[in-house]
Scaffold this motif. Structure first.
Motif, short mmCIF file in Angstrom:
data_model
loop_
_atom_site.label_atom_id
_atom_site.label_comp_id
_atom_site.label_asym_id
_atom_site.label_seq_id
_atom_site.Cartn_x
_atom_site.Cartn_y
_atom_site.Cartn_z
N LYS A 56 0.81 -1.21 0.00
CA LYS A 56 0.00 0.00 0.00
C LYS A 56 0.84 1.27 0.00
O LYS A 56 0.36 2.33 -0.38
N GLU A 57 2.10 1.17 0.48
CA GLU A 57 2.98 2.33 0.55
C GLU A 57 4.26 2.06 -0.22
O GLU A 57 4.74 0.92 -0.26
N VAL A 58 4.82 3.14 -0.78
CA VAL A 58 5.97 2.98 -1.66
C VAL A 58 7.21 2.51 -0.89
O VAL A 58 7.86 1.54 -1.27
N GLY A 59 7.55 3.20 0.19
CA GLY A 59 8.77 2.90 0.94
C GLY A 59 8.85 1.46 1.41
O GLY A 59 9.80 0.74 1.09
N PRO A 60 7.87 1.00 2.21
CA PRO A 60 7.90 -0.38 2.68
C PRO A 60 7.88 -1.40 1.55
O PRO A 60 8.49 -2.47 1.66
N THR A 61 7.20 -1.08 0.45
CA THR A 61 7.14 -2.00 -0.68
C THR A 61 8.49 -2.14 -1.35
O THR A 61 8.90 -3.25 -1.74
N ILE A 62 9.22 -1.03 -1.49
CA ILE A 62 10.56 -1.09 -2.07
C ILE A 62 11.49 -1.92 -1.18
O ILE A 62 12.25 -2.76 -1.67
#
Length: 225
Positions: free
Chosen positions: A87-93
């Motif tokens: 759902k969020e860019v940072g944690p997904t990266i």
């Protein structure tokens, strides 16, 4: 580093029984903890290959999720590709990078081009091919100085794998970066699957995994001469 290993391989790394990534992969034990790679390859680099935002409408409103594809490597024989959604860019990266670490492979390099014969592991030892979806990637050995004559996505993987010279050919919808990256990764995987004889290893100077400082010292000596 406060890390409590949960697998046998992690325990062996923490106890000092395994000190290199080559030894860890040679055990054939499943690699399920990213901390193992962090310890054995502290100089690992990462790069985001593709980041897509996916939207869908539900009864409660619009839902937004991100799909990320990352590649990691130490530019000296090890490379991995990972994907993640969130759902969020940072944690997904960060999750995609961890997945790439868990998919890391050891790449064979050599001097397989008939035009070269420098006996340095700067290129691929032989032609390899990988497929994903409609994309088919063929990588061929190139003489020294050609650099990476491949697409941008494939170039990122080869650079992080430590391949300095290569010809590359791709068929299919290469605009799909994910398939292009995975097809290139499958091609590099083929270098680990192909068996080579001692004579081939000596003639093509095939090296599996890190080269270390030996080749760099050789290059410096030649420059000084």
């Amino acid at each position: 580093m406060d890390w409590i290993p949960r697998t046998r391989l992690g325990q062996m790394v923490l106890n000092g029984e395994i000190t290199t990534m080559s030894d860890a992969l040679a055990t054939k034990l499943p690699l399920r903890e990213a901390e193992i790679v962090d310890i054995l390859l502290p100089e690992l680099k990462d790069e985001v290959i593709d980041l897509n935002m996916v939207q869908r409408m539900t009864d409660s409103g619009r839902r937004v999720r991100f799909a990320v594809t990352c590649v990691v490597g130490n530019s000296d024989g090890f490379v991995g590709v990972g994907r993640a959604k969130g759902k969020e860019v940072g944690p997904t990266i960060r999750k995609a990078i961890d997945n790439a670490k868990l998919n890391i492979i050891e790449v064979k390099r050599g001097c397989g081009s008939w035009e070269c014969g420098c006996a340095q592991p700067h290129s691929l030892p032989f032609e390899v091919q990988g497929e994903c979806g409609s994309v088919v990637v063929t990588l061929k050995p190139a003489p020294r100085g050609i650099s990476l004559a491949v697409g941008d996505v494939a170039k990122s993987l080869l650079m992080l794998a430590g391949v300095k010279d290569s010809w590359g050919f791709a068929r299919g919808n290469t605009k799909t970066k994910v398939n292009y990256a995975l097809a290139t990764f499958e091609a590099l995987k083929e270098t680990t699957r192909v068996r080579v004889t001692d004579a081939q290893r000596s003639r093509l100077n095939i090296v599996s995994g890190p080269i270390g400082i030996t080749v760099m010292e050789t290059d410096v000596d030649r420059t000084e001469e």
